[in-house]
Structure formats: structure tokens, C-alpha cells
Scaffold this active site. Structure first.
Site, PDB file in Angstrom:
ATOM      1  CG  ASP A  62      -1.905   1.135   1.232  1.00  0.00           C
ATOM      2  OD1 ASP A  62      -1.642   2.166   0.565  1.00  0.00           O
ATOM      3  OD2 ASP A  62      -2.945   1.002   1.893  1.00  0.00           O
ATOM      4  CB  SER A 141      -3.603  13.001 -14.513  1.00  0.00           C
ATOM      5  OG  SER A 141      -4.788  13.128 -15.278  1.00  0.00           O
ATOM      6  CE1 TYR A 154      -6.612  10.770 -10.675  1.00  0.00           C
ATOM      7  CE2 TYR A 154      -6.981  12.321 -12.469  1.00  0.00           C
ATOM      8  CZ  TYR A 154      -6.433  11.143 -11.994  1.00  0.00           C
ATOM      9  OH  TYR A 154      -5.703  10.338 -12.848  1.00  0.00           O
ATOM     10  CE  LYS A 158      -3.022  11.057 -10.715  1.00  0.00           C
ATOM     11  NZ  LYS A 158      -2.034   9.977 -10.509  1.00  0.00           N
TER      12      LYS A 158
HETATM   13  P1  NAD Z   1      -6.164   1.142 -12.630  1.00  0.00           P
HETATM   14  O1  NAD Z   1      -7.292   1.350 -11.688  1.00  0.00           O
HETATM   15  O2  NAD Z   1      -6.343   0.242 -13.798  1.00  0.00           O
HETATM   16  O3  NAD Z   1      -4.868   0.650 -11.850  1.00  0.00           O
HETATM   17  C1  NAD Z   1      -4.453   1.252 -10.644  1.00  0.00           C
HETATM   18  C2  NAD Z   1      -3.724   0.221  -9.816  1.00  0.00           C
HETATM   19  O4  NAD Z   1      -3.257   0.880  -8.637  1.00  0.00           O
HETATM   20  C3  NAD Z   1      -4.621  -0.958  -9.367  1.00  0.00           C
HETATM   21  O5  NAD Z   1      -3.972  -2.182  -9.637  1.00  0.00           O
HETATM   22  C4  NAD Z   1      -4.785  -0.711  -7.879  1.00  0.00           C
HETATM   23  O6  NAD Z   1      -4.933  -1.908  -7.127  1.00  0.00           O
HETATM   24  C5  NAD Z   1      -3.499   0.021  -7.537  1.00  0.00           C
HETATM   25  N1  NAD Z   1      -3.601   0.791  -6.305  1.00  0.00           N
HETATM   26  C6  NAD Z   1      -4.630   1.559  -5.900  1.00  0.00           C
HETATM   27  N2  NAD Z   1      -4.391   2.046  -4.682  1.00  0.00           N
HETATM   28  C7  NAD Z   1      -3.181   1.580  -4.304  1.00  0.00           C
HETATM   29  C8  NAD Z   1      -2.375   1.736  -3.140  1.00  0.00           C
HETATM   30  N3  NAD Z   1      -2.807   2.445  -2.083  1.00  0.00           N
HETATM   31  N4  NAD Z   1      -1.161   1.142  -3.105  1.00  0.00           N
HETATM   32  C9  NAD Z   1      -0.732   0.392  -4.157  1.00  0.00           C
HETATM   33  N5  NAD Z   1      -1.458   0.178  -5.267  1.00  0.00           N
HETATM   34  C10 NAD Z   1      -2.659   0.784  -5.353  1.00  0.00           C
HETATM   35  O7  NAD Z   1      -5.791   2.608 -13.125  1.00  0.00           O
HETATM   36  P2  NAD Z   1      -4.798   3.112 -14.268  1.00  0.00           P
HETATM   37  O8  NAD Z   1      -5.627   3.773 -15.289  1.00  0.00           O
HETATM   38  O9  NAD Z   1      -3.831   2.076 -14.657  1.00  0.00           O
HETATM   39  O10 NAD Z   1      -4.070   4.269 -13.458  1.00  0.00           O
HETATM   40  C11 NAD Z   1      -2.676   4.253 -13.198  1.00  0.00           C
HETATM   41  C12 NAD Z   1      -2.241   5.681 -12.953  1.00  0.00           C
HETATM   42  O11 NAD Z   1      -2.508   6.457 -14.104  1.00  0.00           O
HETATM   43  C13 NAD Z   1      -2.970   6.379 -11.809  1.00  0.00           C
HETATM   44  O12 NAD Z   1      -2.045   7.167 -11.085  1.00  0.00           O
HETATM   45  C14 NAD Z   1      -3.974   7.252 -12.523  1.00  0.00           C
HETATM   46  O13 NAD Z   1      -4.352   8.361 -11.755  1.00  0.00           O
HETATM   47  C15 NAD Z   1      -3.183   7.635 -13.747  1.00  0.00           C
HETATM   48  N6  NAD Z   1      -3.959   8.105 -14.884  1.00  0.00           N
HETATM   49  C16 NAD Z   1      -4.860   7.275 -15.489  1.00  0.00           C
HETATM   50  C17 NAD Z   1      -5.571   7.756 -16.584  1.00  0.00           C
HETATM   51  C18 NAD Z   1      -6.600   6.909 -17.296  1.00  0.00           C
HETATM   52  O14 NAD Z   1      -7.425   7.469 -18.038  1.00  0.00           O
HETATM   53  N7  NAD Z   1      -6.578   5.586 -17.144  1.00  0.00           N
HETATM   54  C19 NAD Z   1      -5.369   9.071 -17.052  1.00  0.00           C
HETATM   55  C20 NAD Z   1      -4.428   9.861 -16.405  1.00  0.00           C
HETATM   56  C21 NAD Z   1      -3.721   9.377 -15.322  1.00  0.00           C
END
Ligand code: NAD
Length: 252
Positions: A62, A141, A154, A158
């Protein structure tokens, strides 16, 4: 093979961008430490990597827990060494007016997205400085560089990641360590489609894609490629950068 003999520590590696990055770095020769609060998901990523012949270990972590994070980094250094850290784990909240966001939700978002990156950076930097090399890539992001209405907590988190990236980059550059961020637009991972059926998501995705000059949302590989570039020697004179990966959304 840009990451042969290198070890990459990735948070949030059990899903979405973290898993795509694990696969991309693995394909480039890296040993991957896949960390996630969801141990099963991290294990699944490692199984996929092992099937592809990549050396990988799973770590339940975590990112909000500084001691746990420090122990995970220490164990990685002792077992494999450490070259790259991707502070990628993150969560989003429902779109809600700023005055109506629950304090709990705010705390959770800042806890994972900001304190998680803070903890990971502080755990890794002493080793990387001593080694005189290494790269950190933080997943920020588009919402960290332009404001996203009703995603204010959020966006706050970011934006903090983007400026923290700059501050640490300036501080540790003289030690041979680079720190950058990626700022993805909406990318097709479980995050943006949460709570939707496949049909609902397909409709939302197609509608959103119209707002992107390249007429599609991101694929996880699009972002993983950018992470790989920023962590590689090809980006040897790039630090403190927040690289927008958004199909042109922010230029219109
Ligand atoms: P996702 O939900 O598919 O994956 C996120 C992962 O982080 C999951 O496996 C979850 O279990 C893990 N996680 C959550 N809380 C946690 C914690 N406290 N400790 C350890 N692991 C933890 O999301 P994603 O789209 O792959 O997002 C990854 C990153 O990209 C994030 O930081 C998100 O904010 C960023 N992001 C995503 C998007 C999008 O559109 N998908 C856009 C911009 C930024």
C-alpha cells in the site's frame, strides 16, 4: 533492449498502466518488481511476465504506508538492485462539485496519489543518489496540467505530483538521478470505465474520442512507451519534465 540488467520497481502494477509498463519494461530486458495493494493482481502481472520469459516478482504494497514502501525498496535493492521507480499507483473519484466532495474521498485521493508518490520517492532517492544513477517516473495526469471540472481533488493531487517532480528533479540532478512525470489523457484502463457495462463504456469512449484530435482515447501501451522513454538513456538530458500523452487533447 534498453533495460537489460536493470531493475524497475512499479507501483499499481496489477492493472492498467502499471501492468502495461511492466510488460513494456520487461520486453526491454528489465527485471520487474510489480507492487500493488492488490496482491492477486500483482501476482497475475508477474505470471504474465513469467510466461513471456521476464524475470519478475510481486510485492504487496500500500503506497500510503511509508514504512512498508521503504521495506519494499530495501528488499528490491538487496535482491536485484534498483534503477527505475515508477510511482504509478493512483485512484480517481466520482465527478462531484468541489463543495460536495466528501472529506474521506479527498483524504483517500491525496493519500494514494500524493503521499504514495512522496513515500516512493523518499524511499528510493537515497539508494539512487548513492549509486549516482537512476530514474523516477511519476504518473500524473492531464488533470495535473489542466483543471478537470468536478475532479477537483484528483486535479489537486496530480498538480502536486507535477510540481513535486520538478522540485525533486532540480534537487537530485547533480547526483545523476532524473525525475520525470507522464500526464496521460483518458486511457482505456479499468479506471475510467469503473461502474460501467461494456456497452456503456463503448458509448462513452466513442463520444470522448471525438474530443481528441487523434480521434481515439489512449491505449495503455501509449503511456507505457512514454514511461519507458523517460526512464531510458535516450532521455538522458530530460529531467523535471511533465510529458503530456493525450492524443492532442490539450492543444485544441
Ligand atoms: P487502474 O485502476 O487500472 O490501476 C491502478 C492500480 O493501482 C490498481 O492495480 C490498484 O490496485 C493500484 N492501487 C490503488 N491504490 C493503491 C495503493 N494504495 N497502493 C498500491 N497500489 C494501489 O488505473 P490506471 O488507469 O492504470 O491508473 C494508473 C495511474 O494512471 C494512476 O495514477 C492514474 O491516476 C493515472 N492516470 C490514469 C488515466 C486513465 O485514463 N486511465 C489518465 C491519467 C492518469
Amino acid at each position: 533492449m534498453r533495460f537489460e540488467d536493470q531493475t524497475v520497481f512499479i507501483t499499481g502494477a496489477g492493472s492498467g498502466l502499471g501492468r502495461a509498463a511492466a510488460e513494456r519494461f520487461g520486453a526491454e530486458g528489465a527485471t520487474v518488481v510489480a507492487a500493488d495493494v492488490d496482491a492477486d493482481a500483482a501476482g497475475e502481472t508477474v505470471d504474465r511476465l513469467a510466461d513471456a520469459g521476464v524475470r519478475a516478482t510481486a510485492h504487496e504494497l500500500d503506497v500510503r504506508d511509508a514504512e512498508e514502501f521503504a521495506a519494499a525498496i530495501e528488499a528490491t535493492v538487496e535482491t536485484h538492485g534498483l534503477d527505475v521507480v515508477l510511482n504509478n499507483a493512483g485512484i480517481v473519484h466520482d465527478r462531484v462539485a468541489v463543495e460536495s466532495i466528501d472529506d474521506d474521498v479527498y483524504e483517500q485521493v491525496v493519500g494514494v496519489n500524493v503521499t504514495g508518490v512522496w513515500n516512493g520517492t523518499r524511499a528510493a532517492i537515497p539508494y539512487l543518489k548513492e549509486q549516482g544513477s537512476g530514474a523516477i517516473v511519476n504518473t500524473a495526469s492531464l488533470a495535473g496540467v489542466i483543471g478537470a471540472p468536478k475532479l477537483s481533488a484528483y486535479s489537486l493531487s496530480k498538480g502536486a505530483v507535477v510540481n513535486f517532480t520538478r522540485a525533486v528533479a532540480a534537487e537530485v540532478g547533480p547526483h545523476g538521478v532524473r525525475v520525470n512525470a507522464v500526464c496521460p489523457g483518458v486511457t482505456d484502463t479499468p479506471m475510467p470505465r469503473e461502474g460501467m457495462t461494456d456497452e456503456e463504456w463503448a458509448a462513452v469512449r466513442d463520444q470522448m474520442a471525438e474530443q481528441y484530435p487523434l480521434r481515439r482515447l489512449g491505449r495503455p501501451e501509449d503511456v507505457a512507451n512514454a514511461m519507458c522513454f523517460l526512464a531510458s538513456d535516450e532521455a538522458d538530458w530530460i529531467t523535471g519534465e511533465a510529458l503530456v500523452v493525450d492524443g492532442g487533447f490539450s492543444c485544441a
